[in-house]
Design a protein around this motif. Structure first.
Motif, PDB file in Angstrom:
ATOM      1  N   GLU A  13       0.822  -1.210   0.000  1.00  0.00           N
ATOM      2  CA  GLU A  13       0.000   0.000   0.000  1.00  0.00           C
ATOM      3  C   GLU A  13       0.858   1.263   0.000  1.00  0.00           C
ATOM      4  OE1 GLU A  13      -2.483  -0.587   3.374  1.00  0.00           O
ATOM      5  OE2 GLU A  13      -3.616  -2.230   2.430  1.00  0.00           O
ATOM      6  N   ARG A  14       2.062   1.186   0.542  1.00  0.00           N
ATOM      7  CA  ARG A  14       2.968   2.344   0.571  1.00  0.00           C
ATOM      8  C   ARG A  14       3.827   2.431  -0.681  1.00  0.00           C
ATOM      9  NH1 ARG A  14       6.536   1.061   4.723  1.00  0.00           N
ATOM     10  NH2 ARG A  14       7.568   3.045   4.274  1.00  0.00           N
ATOM     11  N   ASP A  15       3.732   1.433  -1.559  1.00  0.00           N
ATOM     12  CA  ASP A  15       4.574   1.374  -2.770  1.00  0.00           C
ATOM     13  C   ASP A  15       4.005   2.296  -3.848  1.00  0.00           C
ATOM     14  OD1 ASP A  15       6.378   0.547  -4.765  1.00  0.00           O
ATOM     15  OD2 ASP A  15       5.061  -1.110  -5.343  1.00  0.00           O
ATOM     16  N   ALA A  16       4.303   3.594  -3.751  1.00  0.00           N
ATOM     17  CA  ALA A  16       3.738   4.568  -4.685  1.00  0.00           C
ATOM     18  C   ALA A  16       4.284   4.418  -6.088  1.00  0.00           C
ATOM     19  CB  ALA A  16       4.014   5.985  -4.161  1.00  0.00           C
ATOM     20  N   THR A  17       5.481   3.875  -6.233  1.00  0.00           N
ATOM     21  CA  THR A  17       6.123   3.777  -7.552  1.00  0.00           C
ATOM     22  C   THR A  17       5.754   2.511  -8.316  1.00  0.00           C
ATOM     23  OG1 THR A  17       8.051   2.625  -6.655  1.00  0.00           O
ATOM     24  CG2 THR A  17       8.105   5.055  -6.635  1.00  0.00           C
ATOM     25  N   GLY A  18       5.229   1.525  -7.631  1.00  0.00           N
ATOM     26  CA  GLY A  18       4.943   0.245  -8.272  1.00  0.00           C
ATOM     27  C   GLY A  18       6.159  -0.654  -8.397  1.00  0.00           C
ATOM     28  N   LEU A  19       7.310  -0.204  -7.849  1.00  0.00           N
ATOM     29  CA  LEU A  19       8.535  -1.005  -7.982  1.00  0.00           C
ATOM     30  C   LEU A  19       8.483  -2.294  -7.173  1.00  0.00           C
ATOM     31  CD1 LEU A  19      11.426   1.622  -8.047  1.00  0.00           C
ATOM     32  CD2 LEU A  19      10.845  -0.040  -9.806  1.00  0.00           C
ATOM     33  N   LEU A  20       7.752  -2.295  -6.042  1.00  0.00           N
ATOM     34  CA  LEU A  20       7.674  -3.527  -5.268  1.00  0.00           C
ATOM     35  C   LEU A  20       6.945  -4.603  -6.065  1.00  0.00           C
ATOM     36  CD1 LEU A  20       8.152  -5.170  -2.769  1.00  0.00           C
ATOM     37  CD2 LEU A  20       6.128  -4.132  -1.718  1.00  0.00           C
ATOM     38  N   ARG A  21       5.825  -4.263  -6.669  1.00  0.00           N
ATOM     39  CA  ARG A  21       5.117  -5.222  -7.519  1.00  0.00           C
ATOM     40  C   ARG A  21       6.001  -5.665  -8.681  1.00  0.00           C
ATOM     41  NH1 ARG A  21      -1.086  -4.655  -8.033  1.00  0.00           N
ATOM     42  NH2 ARG A  21      -1.718  -3.930  -5.977  1.00  0.00           N
ATOM     43  N   GLN A  22       6.735  -4.697  -9.228  1.00  0.00           N
ATOM     44  CA  GLN A  22       7.617  -5.041 -10.342  1.00  0.00           C
ATOM     45  C   GLN A  22       8.704  -6.008  -9.899  1.00  0.00           C
ATOM     46  OE1 GLN A  22       9.066  -1.791 -12.851  1.00  0.00           O
ATOM     47  NE2 GLN A  22      11.106  -2.694 -12.733  1.00  0.00           N
ATOM     48  N   ARG A  23       9.273  -5.751  -8.724  1.00  0.00           N
ATOM     49  CA  ARG A  23      10.336  -6.618  -8.211  1.00  0.00           C
ATOM     50  C   ARG A  23       9.787  -8.010  -7.906  1.00  0.00           C
ATOM     51  NH1 ARG A  23      14.772  -8.748  -8.674  1.00  0.00           N
ATOM     52  NH2 ARG A  23      16.116  -9.066  -6.866  1.00  0.00           N
ATOM     53  N   MET A  24       8.562  -8.061  -7.374  1.00  0.00           N
ATOM     54  CA  MET A  24       7.939  -9.359  -7.113  1.00  0.00           C
ATOM     55  C   MET A  24       7.800 -10.162  -8.395  1.00  0.00           C
ATOM     56  SD  MET A  24       4.931  -8.250  -4.441  1.00  0.00           S
ATOM     57  CE  MET A  24       5.213  -8.144  -2.670  1.00  0.00           C
ATOM     58  N   MET A  25       7.505  -9.460  -9.485  1.00  0.00           N
ATOM     59  CA  MET A  25       7.341 -10.138 -10.765  1.00  0.00           C
ATOM     60  C   MET A  25       8.689 -10.492 -11.390  1.00  0.00           C
ATOM     61  SD  MET A  25       5.067 -11.352 -12.739  1.00  0.00           S
ATOM     62  CE  MET A  25       5.537 -12.374 -14.125  1.00  0.00           C
ATOM     63  N   GLU A  26       9.683  -9.677 -11.159  1.00  0.00           N
ATOM     64  CA  GLU A  26      10.997  -9.919 -11.782  1.00  0.00           C
ATOM     65  C   GLU A  26      11.659 -11.192 -11.272  1.00  0.00           C
ATOM     66  OE1 GLU A  26      12.569  -5.332 -12.498  1.00  0.00           O
ATOM     67  OE2 GLU A  26      13.211  -6.488 -10.748  1.00  0.00           O
ATOM     68  N   CYS A  27      11.538 -11.449  -9.986  1.00  0.00           N
ATOM     69  CA  CYS A  27      12.252 -12.580  -9.392  1.00  0.00           C
ATOM     70  C   CYS A  27      11.658 -13.903  -9.868  1.00  0.00           C
ATOM     71  CB  CYS A  27      12.176 -12.516  -7.864  1.00  0.00           C
ATOM     72  SG  CYS A  27      13.116 -11.170  -7.149  1.00  0.00           S
ATOM     73  N   VAL A  28      12.522 -14.808 -10.229  1.00  0.00           N
ATOM     74  CA  VAL A  28      12.067 -16.136 -10.641  1.00  0.00           C
ATOM     75  C   VAL A  28      12.012 -17.048  -9.414  1.00  0.00           C
ATOM     76  CG1 VAL A  28      12.910 -15.906 -12.996  1.00  0.00           C
ATOM     77  CG2 VAL A  28      14.427 -16.831 -11.226  1.00  0.00           C
ATOM     78  N   ASP A  29      11.384 -18.183  -9.579  1.00  0.00           N
ATOM     79  CA  ASP A  29      11.151 -19.067  -8.433  1.00  0.00           C
ATOM     80  C   ASP A  29      12.441 -19.571  -7.804  1.00  0.00           C
ATOM     81  OD1 ASP A  29       8.475 -18.724  -8.715  1.00  0.00           O
ATOM     82  OD2 ASP A  29       8.048 -20.721  -9.517  1.00  0.00           O
ATOM     83  N   GLY A  30      13.468 -19.782  -8.623  1.00  0.00           N
ATOM     84  CA  GLY A  30      14.740 -20.210  -8.056  1.00  0.00           C
ATOM     85  C   GLY A  30      15.285 -19.200  -7.066  1.00  0.00           C
ATOM     86  N   GLU A  31      15.062 -17.908  -7.362  1.00  0.00           N
ATOM     87  CA  GLU A  31      15.499 -16.872  -6.432  1.00  0.00           C
ATOM     88  C   GLU A  31      14.652 -16.890  -5.161  1.00  0.00           C
ATOM     89  OE1 GLU A  31      17.038 -13.054  -8.706  1.00  0.00           O
ATOM     90  OE2 GLU A  31      15.181 -13.802  -9.628  1.00  0.00           O
ATOM     91  N   TYR A  32      13.355 -17.051  -5.319  1.00  0.00           N
ATOM     92  CA  TYR A  32      12.488 -17.072  -4.136  1.00  0.00           C
ATOM     93  C   TYR A  32      12.843 -18.223  -3.206  1.00  0.00           C
ATOM     94  CZ  TYR A  32       9.343 -13.376  -5.739  1.00  0.00           C
ATOM     95  OH  TYR A  32       8.817 -12.163  -6.098  1.00  0.00           O
TER      96      TYR A  32
END
Length: 890
Positions: free
Chosen positions: A303-322
């Motif tokens: 909710e505090r992610d005004a830039t949308g970068l957190l959602r973007q970072r969540m999408m960027e990471c692949v499962d091996g990284e998670y």
């Protein structure tokens, strides 16, 4: 699958205006109008530019945001406490088993899914009562320890049983995985052969609807829940039925896929995202998809992610990284996840490393899981799938949390056990850690009362298998009188005889409605098209069109209450429907009688794992292998000609196999099968092979019924007037019995050899009888030895024994140990070929000439005739000694 995401919004103002316009439409005219406009924009773009720019997935965040979450209806503190007890029991039962007997077990799977199960058990899974049929829950096989740990709290399982986990030979243990065959009052569905759970769950949901449409079952809003693993979804069977579920709008079906991102040896999709992949597949198949990815701790950050970068970072990471993130620590996550963008580092600057590490995945958050289940349970018009992100081995710390090795982990160090206890604040003193005691709340404690109250509110126990159903009054054999008579000169196939038996049963006043005919896509091939108009083909929409053959007598008729399940070119789906029908006596209290008929080559060979699961599930019913044998299906060839289905059926302990030749044999077998399964309620099923070859059928020989069922009876005795002539015992089944009869006549006419001819309706049952006699003799050495049924039959019938079938020689070989004298097996070893029946039987050396030759050779080997007679037979019957070996792979 997903278009690349832009790193920056080049015109935020324009984007905002479009979004505000969308919200205005929703506010004024509702979501359907907004979706219509979106679809129009996509269609216009595709029409103008010739391709489709669209997405089948949503952002990599929770489908249900915090603002849309319902209030949690339970006591979170008490449920967390109970969850910890069950986690502990699941872990220590495996560790204690490994310590005492080294049989081991799986720890990590349940630890990842513990919240997923507990939320279901506490709030959603309704048990069976006198008035309610109960939900059906397919438990992921490797999670069994957790289900036992819960059952221990319920008082359904004792400490002694927990300590005998995976030790069943003595009769006091618990099965390693869900096995109704081994724990018939507990487990409902066998699921550990991965991929079969999702397939059979979907057909179970469809069959429940089928019963409702036909008025055999009241509509009570029951659900079928299937708990699956993300690695399991790679099995073709796992996704095989999702189009069926979407097409038929099975809103009684809910899949829960535990996406812990790991399969047995490593990541499921190390370089991609399994959640997004599954979302696209299910959404395209018409499912309601709910993603539960992030726990409540992430809500504030998003909710505090005004830039949308957190959602973007969540999408960027692949499962091996998670996976790597969850095997490290908070500092690592700060540096490698948030650290890519300075803005994200600033976003979590107020959080300590421990705070960052405490940011859980959605599948470990009771409130997030409840919100998803509640939405799935409410959804109408389509099935739902909940894709839940978890950590495999959650809570196991350095012993295996998020590590590649954790699937095989069966032992933990004392320090790891202590850390587990501390993490979940369990009441186990240091002095008892080595003992690893099981935990259970006192009945009058807050936890004990809450636990009991939740189950009481939801009805009976889950899982629980109830097999109470009234026995059926099975018609006497005389009900099939037409099949017991001589057909005269008229040729009839056993397939047509079966269809007539089926038609008789369908007209029965009590049993008719319970008969479930199941066919892949070959009703006309098997001569069943006459049933279309009579009972209809089940279709949940009815028939929305005028069939092409509407003017014909046997037109293609679909109906909501249609009785035939015609599954298309889909043997796996057809046998899944057969399993659902064959277990309806326990799951629905309906004694359904399923008859599944199929090309025998495409039966047990194609769906062998499902046939074994059917045995485990205690399925009752009939499998009919039509066009059976390697020489009967003219003109088809290698991948159509079945010479081994009776080998495959023989390995299933409760499968009763028969290969009849005549209509009366078939009638006797089916009538007795009905008696055993539906009057006596034996947990067995039948595999019966049928033929497409037409020939005259004799009448039922007087007194032959018992022999037909045992597997062997004397069909035609040798000429007693020629008692001094050499004598042989000729046995045959199915397509080859008539060749055996012809060979018997040739031997008598051409060589003066007499023979008794036996119909061997079930060589498999004869073997089982012989083994039972051998075992009894082994264990009773001082008692009068028992003799096998085969030996009993052969008493007073001298000469070598020859058995010929349309199957591999190993089928006949089953009775070799129980034949006192010389034994010869003829069969169709090798690859199938395309030709006429006569040519194929000659090629595979099972025609009348080769049967006569083999009998003469056996007589010569026993010194009963001169060897010259064998050579004479080869010349008379034009048999080339240089002929190609049919078993050759050349």
């Amino acid at each position: 699958m997903n278009p690349p995401l832009a790193l920056r919004d080049v015109d935020p103002q324009e984007t905002r205006e479009w979004l505000e316009a969308l919200e205005a439409v929703v506010a004024a005219e509702g979501r359907p109008r907004a979706h219509y406009l979106i679809d129009q924009l996509i269609d216009a773009d595709a029409q103008r530019h010739g391709d489709l720019h669209g997405r089948v997935t949503t952002a990599y965040v929770n489908t249900i945001g915090r603002a849309q979450q319902p209030a949690y209806p339970g006591d979170l503190a008490l449920e967390a406490r109970l969850n910890a007890y069950i986690r502990w029991n699941a872990m220590v039962m495996v560790l204690r088993a490994g310590k005492h007997s080294n049989v081991g077990g799986h720890i990590a799977t349940y630890q990842s899914a513990a919240v997923l199960y507990d939320v279901g058990f506490n709030h959603f899974f309704r048990g069976r009562t006198e008035r309610y049929g109960g939900d059906m829950v397919y438990i992921q096989g490797h999670s069994a320890p957790g289900i036992y740990g819960r059952a221990y709290l319920e008082g359904r399982i004792t400490e002694a049983q927990l300590d005998n986990f995976r030790r069943e030979a003595g009769g006091e243990g618990l099965s390693s995985y869900p096995h109704p065959r081994l724990m018939p009052d507990f487990w409902q569905f066998p699921t550990v052969s991965m991929g079969l759970g999702p397939l059979t769950a979907a057909y179970q949901a469809r069959f429940m609807r089928y019963l409702e449409y036909r008025g055999l079952l009241a509509h009570q809003g029951r659900k079928v829940w299937a708990f699956l693993g993300d690695g399991e979804m790679d099995q073709p069977e796992s996704l095989a039925a999702i189009s069926l579920a979407g097409r038929e709008r099975l809103d009684n079906l809910i899949f829960v896929v535990n996406c812990n991102l790991q399969r047995l040896d490593g990541p499921v999709r190390g370089n991609a995202k399994i959640v997004q992949e599954l979302e696209g597949a299910f959404r395209a198949a018409g499912w309601h998809v709910i993603k539960v990815l992030w726990g409540s701790g992430w809500d504030d950050l998003l909710e505090r992610d005004a830039t949308g970068l957190l959602r973007q970072r969540m999408m960027e990471c692949v499962d091996g990284e998670y996976q790597t993130f969850k095997s490290q620590g908070g500092a690592y996550v700060r540096e490698h996840f948030f650290g890519k963008y300075p803005v994200l580092l600033e976003l979590v600057a107020h959080l300590s490393d421990d705070d960052i590490w405490a940011l859980t995945r959605g599948g470990h958050d009771f409130e997030k899981v409840y919100a998803a289940y509640e939405a799935a349970s409410r959804k109408t018009g389509c099935p739902s799938v909940v894709l839940v992100k978890t950590v495999k081995g959650f809570g196991m710390g350095e012993a295996g949390e998020g590590q590649n090795i954790n699937h095989q982990l069966k032992k933990m160090s004392a320090d790891a056990v202590r850390a587990f206890r501390d993490r979940f604040d369990l009441p186990v003193p240091d002095g008892q850690l080595e003992e690893m005691p099981y935990l259970k709340p006192a009945p009058e404690s807050a936890e004990g009362r809450y636990f009991a109250a939740r189950r009481e509110a939801l009805g009976g126990y889950v899982p629980a298998r109830v097999a109470r159903v009234a026995p059926l009054a099975v018609p006497a054999l005389e009900a099939f009188a037409t099949q017991l008579k001589d057909s005269g000169e008229r040729g009839v196939s056993t397939t047509m005889s079966f269809v007539r038996i089926l038609a008789t049963l369908l007209k029965h006043p009590e049993l008719g409605k319970l008969v479930i005919p199941i066919v892949p896509d070959e009703s006309r091939t098997f001569g069943m098209e006459g049933l279309f108009r009579q009972i209809g083909i089940h279709a949940y929409l009815g028939q929305l069109y005028t069939p092409q053959d509407a003017g014909q007598l046997s037109y293609y008729k679909e109906a909501k209450d249609g009785q035939i399940l015609q599954e298309g070119i889909n043997e796996s789906g057809a046998i899944a429907s057969w399993i659902a029908a064959g277990t309806a006596y326990s799951n629905h209290g309906v004694a359904a009688i399923p008859f599944y008929i199929f090309y025998s080559m495409f039966g047990l060979q194609r769906v062998g794992d499902l046939a074994w699961a059917a045995a485990d599930a205690r399925t009752r019913g009939f499998l009919l292998g039509a066009t059976s044998g390697r020489t009967t299906l003219m003109g088809e060839g290698l991948q159509h000609d079945d010479g081994h289905s009776h080998v495959l059926s023989s390995v299933i302990p409760n499968c009763i196999s028969y290969d009849p030749t005549y209509a009366y044999e078939l009638a006797v077998i089916i009538q007795d099968g009905l008696r055993r399964m539906y009057a006596e309620q034996e947990d067995i099923y039948y595999y019966i092979t049928l033929l497409n070859e037409n020939y005259p059928n004799p009448a039922l020989p007087m007194g032959s019924e018992a022999g037909i069922l045992k597997g062997l009876y004397l069909l035609r005795a040798a000429d007693q007037g020629a008692w001094q002539a050499p004598r042989a015992q000729l046995m045959g089944s199915g397509a080859i019995l008539r060749e055996v009869l012809a060979a018997s006549e040739m031997l008598a006419h051409d060589f003066g050899v007499q023979s008794d001819v036996w119909s061997a309706t079930s060589l498999t049952e004869l073997r089982r009888d012989g083994l039972a006699a051998e075992r009894w003799n082994l264990l009773h050495p001082q008692d009068e030895p028992r003799i096998s049924y085969v030996q009993q039959c052969l008493q007073g019938h001298p000469g070598p024994v020859l058995v010929a079938t349309d199957y591999m020689k190993i089928v006949a070989d089953q009775i070799r140990p129980f034949v006192p004298g010389r034994f010869v097996a003829l069969g169709t070893d090798g690859f199938g070929r395309s030709d006429t029946r006569e040519s194929l039987r000659s090629f595979f050396e099972v025609d009348r000439r080769f049967i006569a030759l083999a009998a003469l050779k056996a007589l010569a080997d026993d010194g009963l005739i001169a060897r010259q007679r064998v050579s004479e037979a080869m010349q008379r019957y034009e048999i080339d000694p240089g002929k190609t070996d049919p078993a050759s792979i050349q």
